[in-house]
Write a protein that holds these residues in place. Structure first.
Motif, mmCIF file in Angstrom:
data_model
loop_
_atom_site.group_PDB
_atom_site.id
_atom_site.type_symbol
_atom_site.label_atom_id
_atom_site.label_comp_id
_atom_site.label_asym_id
_atom_site.label_seq_id
_atom_site.Cartn_x
_atom_site.Cartn_y
_atom_site.Cartn_z
ATOM 1 N N ARG A 528 -79.098 36.676 5.259
ATOM 2 C CA ARG A 528 -78.578 37.296 4.034
ATOM 3 C C ARG A 528 -79.490 37.033 2.824
ATOM 4 O O ARG A 528 -80.172 36.012 2.767
ATOM 5 C CB ARG A 528 -77.199 36.731 3.707
ATOM 6 N N GLU A 530 -78.433 36.885 -0.679
ATOM 7 C CA GLU A 530 -77.855 36.594 -2.012
ATOM 8 C C GLU A 530 -78.496 35.409 -2.735
ATOM 9 O O GLU A 530 -78.757 35.474 -3.940
ATOM 10 C CB GLU A 530 -76.338 36.402 -1.910
ATOM 11 N N GLU A 592 -83.577 43.710 1.338
ATOM 12 C CA GLU A 592 -83.287 42.729 0.296
ATOM 13 C C GLU A 592 -84.039 41.411 0.484
ATOM 14 O O GLU A 592 -84.816 41.002 -0.380
ATOM 15 C CB GLU A 592 -81.788 42.432 0.271
ATOM 16 N N THR A 616 -76.861 47.308 -5.033
ATOM 17 C CA THR A 616 -76.399 46.089 -4.354
ATOM 18 C C THR A 616 -77.154 45.831 -3.054
ATOM 19 O O THR A 616 -77.051 44.759 -2.480
ATOM 20 C CB THR A 616 -74.876 46.154 -4.114
ATOM 21 N N GLU A 617 -77.933 46.793 -2.611
ATOM 22 C CA GLU A 617 -78.765 46.607 -1.422
ATOM 23 C C GLU A 617 -80.229 46.418 -1.845
ATOM 24 O O GLU A 617 -81.154 46.607 -1.055
ATOM 25 C CB GLU A 617 -78.588 47.841 -0.513
HETATM 26 C C1 DMJ Z 1 -75.728 43.649 1.661
HETATM 27 O O1 DMJ Z 1 -75.577 44.689 2.537
HETATM 28 C C2 DMJ Z 1 -75.302 44.058 0.277
HETATM 29 O O2 DMJ Z 1 -75.876 43.189 -0.624
HETATM 30 C C3 DMJ Z 1 -73.814 44.097 0.109
HETATM 31 O O3 DMJ Z 1 -73.422 44.373 -1.205
HETATM 32 C C4 DMJ Z 1 -73.151 42.815 0.547
HETATM 33 N N1 DMJ Z 1 -74.031 41.958 1.245
HETATM 34 C C5 DMJ Z 1 -74.953 42.467 2.189
HETATM 35 C C6 DMJ Z 1 -75.895 41.398 2.694
HETATM 36 O O4 DMJ Z 1 -75.364 40.155 2.766
#
Ligand code: DMJ
Length: 637
Positions: A528, A530, A592, A616-617
């Motif tokens: 991930r 974040e 990301e 968000t991606e």
């Molecule tokens: C991604 O696909 C995006 O950031 C989404 O908003 C939530 N988190 C995942 C990755 O962890």
């Protein structure tokens, strides 16, 4: 005499050994020696039970003045890593991208994702080749034109259809496919990308057939839709940026209307029961909240993110989004942030209200997904005049509402008296520190997906020492006063560097040991982004290289523990060595995780935060200024 016997004899005959032997045999020295040993063992035992950690130091905290919010260059540590080393690191990330993407091309294209252990593939996001779509703009930023050019014929040929009875998950399709196409179009201006984006949006459009205009969960391009009347926040309200960009690029009012309907519905929602913050569940008929579960983690995250980002994307003219962002973050800061009892780790959790409870009950769960929040807060502190909201005609006092549950309106008044910019930065740095520690505490150097934080009573970050009802000052208010009085020494609670605590195998098996202040709920690392996202934004906004250094440490761990012959694999657990891999490489790893790492290490900034906004991606979209003609056509005031 063999070698070992010779060495033993050498030590025995050494003069120091001889004198120690003679001391051991004299009663007086013997008691002193045993006394010292006893004291040392008691100390070691005590440290185990009640560990102490270095107090955060001011030098590790990058802001000088909590009232001006200005960066204090003199306090920033000098970057001791030479520029060419950073360039080499950026190149390593690019090579990692190529390694994973070539694995995908070889074994999985045109399917969605590769399984990096079995070299099989999976179609988990419509089977249209999500890894390609999610990777396009990262390729362009990295200058990987060969890979981009090889992907384009597949993009051109994708048939956006699904068998009857199957549905495209709207949220994932928008953030990955649509976001990927629009971002690559913004960077490369290849018309094919925009054509495909527009076509995809057409195929998805049935999803908006609800009285509220919020989208349903899923849609088949043949016109069928699926999803319950009660929708999930992140899934119904994370489309504003993509549809706004699509409207701008195509000139089509319908796409702007889709975004604007959602924004207006959010703006009109009744939030008295949740302190001005959006809960997770919503009724898609009435466009009103359905529950009181507040979170910035799973099922909620990107909606909070899009409040600020939509405001930034539309060149800061859309005040409704800004006000919703200020309300949400005020509630988050005052009610959802907590400090752990021993290490004083700052974390964000979710809360639920029982009927007529004035204050939400925290679960103390801390999710990896929530680690985007420090980056968001830092981005807001960097781009908004939080220390001078009056310049935008906003008074934080007016945003609170006396009848609100969760926060009485008093919280707004208190915050209004202080420098909001610094508070947001403190929260950002404290949270990012905890997200980073969740990696640094693990033998793999990679963070778990979910932790349960330990508590000792009500440890809200914004709690008064004597209790809210007694009118005491907030902890941080206290901290500010002390800070001012002490000539700015010592970081606010939860802010500043902390020492990692890596468990021994015995501690891990026992499930406890030296105080870490949390237990692990979900121990996997799913590649991930974040935490890296927040490290990237903190590095860009504070200029403090410690965030960038940490990014490099995480990349080293990714290389060491997740690499396979055909890509990179999620880990089943971050707690054991050698790491146990899972047969899974999500497309967001390319969109990301690797993008943030690359942007953190290169010595240029191709997408400055005041000119581009990442969806968000992590797909960058350029800041949009509406022309008068667009305003007239789209009915934008
Ligand atoms: C991604 O696909 C995006 O950031 C989404 O908003 C939530 N988190 C995942 C990755 O962890």
């Amino acid at each position: 005499m063999n070698h070992y016997q010779k060495v033993a004899e050498m030590y025995r005959s050494h003069p120091l050994s001889a004198s120690l032997r003679s001391i051991r045999h004299r009663p007086y020295f013997r008691s002193v020696l045993y006394g010292c040993l006893l004291i040392a063992s008691v100390y070691v035992l005590y440290s185990f039970v009640n560990p102490t950690y270095p107090v955060s130091t001011y030098s590790s905290f990058s802001r000088a003045d909590p009232f001006s919010g200005d960066l204090a260059e003199s306090y920033l540590p000098v970057d001791e890593t030479p520029a060419d080393v950073w360039r080499g690191r950026a190149k390593s990330v690019k090579l990692a991208f190529l390694h994973g993407y070539h694995g995908y091309e070889r074994y999985a294209q045109p399917h969605d994702e590769i399984r990096p252990l079995s070299n099989d593939f999976i179609d988990n996001f419509n089977g249209w080749g999500v890894t390609m779509y999610d990777s396009l703009d990262t390729m362009l930023l990295m200058g990987l034109d060969n890979e981009y050019n090889r992907a384009m014929p597949f993009i051109e040929k994708t048939v956006f259809t699904l068998p009857d009875g199957e549905f495209a998950p709207f949220f994932e399709t928008v953030i990955r496919y649509l976001g990927g196409l629009l971002s690559a179009y913004a960077l490369r201006k290849d018309d094919l990308l925009l054509r495909r984006a527009d076509e995809l949006a057409e195929k998805l459009d049935h999803v908006f057939a609800t009285p509220s205009g919020f989208p349903l969960f899923g849609v088949n391009p043949n016109g069928n839709v699926v999803g319950p009347e009660i929708g999930i926040l992140a899934e119904i309200a994370s489309l504003q940026m993509e549809y706004t960009a699509l409207a701008k690029f195509t000139g089509k009012k319908r796409w702007w209307d889709r975004a604007n309907t959602v924004i207006k519905a959010l703006d009109k929602a009744e939030l008295n029961k949740t302190g001005g913050m959006f809960p997770i569940r919503w009724n898609l008929t009435s466009a009103q909240p359905f529950d009181t579960h507040l979170s910035v983690g799973a099922q909620a995250d990107s909606t909070h993110e899009y409040l600020l980002k939509q405001y930034l994307l539309t060149a800061k003219v859309d005040k409704a989004n800004l006000i919703m962002y200020l309300r949400a973050t005020t509630h988050i800061i005052t009610e959802l942030l907590f400090l752990s009892p021993k290490r004083h780790l700052l974390y964000v959790t979710d809360t639920t209200f029982s009927t007529n409870e004035h204050r939400g009950r925290p679960s103390h769960t801390f999710e990896h997904l929530s680690c985007f929040l420090p980056g968001l807060l830092a981005l807001g502190a960097h781009t908004l005049p939080l220390d001078d909201l009056a310049s935008l005609g906003i008074d934080l006092n007016d945003l609170g509402n006396e009848s609100m549950f969760g926060i009485s309106g008093e919280g707004y008044k208190l915050l209004a008296g202080y420098n909001l910019k610094s508070l947001h930065m403190w929260a950002a740095e404290g949270l990012a520190q905890t997200c980073w520690l969740s990696y640094a505490d693990m033998p793999t150097g990679l963070g778990p997906d979910e932790m349960l934080m330990h508590t000792a009573g009500d440890d809200r970050w914004g709690k008064t020492v004597d209790g809210f009802k007694d009118g005491g000052g907030y902890l941080w208010m206290d901290a500010i006063e002390k800070w001012k009085a002490s000539g700015a020494r010592g970081a606010p609670p939860g802010v500043g560097d902390k020492t990692p605590v890596i468990y021994t195998e015995t501690e891990r098996l026992r499930g406890s040991g030296r105080a870490r202040d949390y237990s692990i709920r979900k121990s996997g690392y799913l590649l991930r982004p974040e935490t890296l996202e927040s490290l990237y934004i903190l590095w860009r906004t504070t200029g403090n290289n410690k965030w960038r250094d940490r990014g490099w440490k995480i990349f080293e761990s990714i290389e060491r523990h997740t690499k396979t012959p055909s890509g990179y694999a999620s880990l089943r657990t971050v707690e054991v060595l050698p790491a146990v891999k899972d047969d899974d490489m999500p497309s967001y790893f390319f969109a990301e995780t690797l993008k943030y790492l690359y942007l953190m290490f290169i010595d240029t900034d191709p997408i400055p935060l005041d000119k581009w906004v990442l969806n968000t991606e992590a797909h960058p979209l350029p800041v949009i200024e509406w022309s008068q003609a667009e305003k007239d056509t789209f009915h934008i005031p």
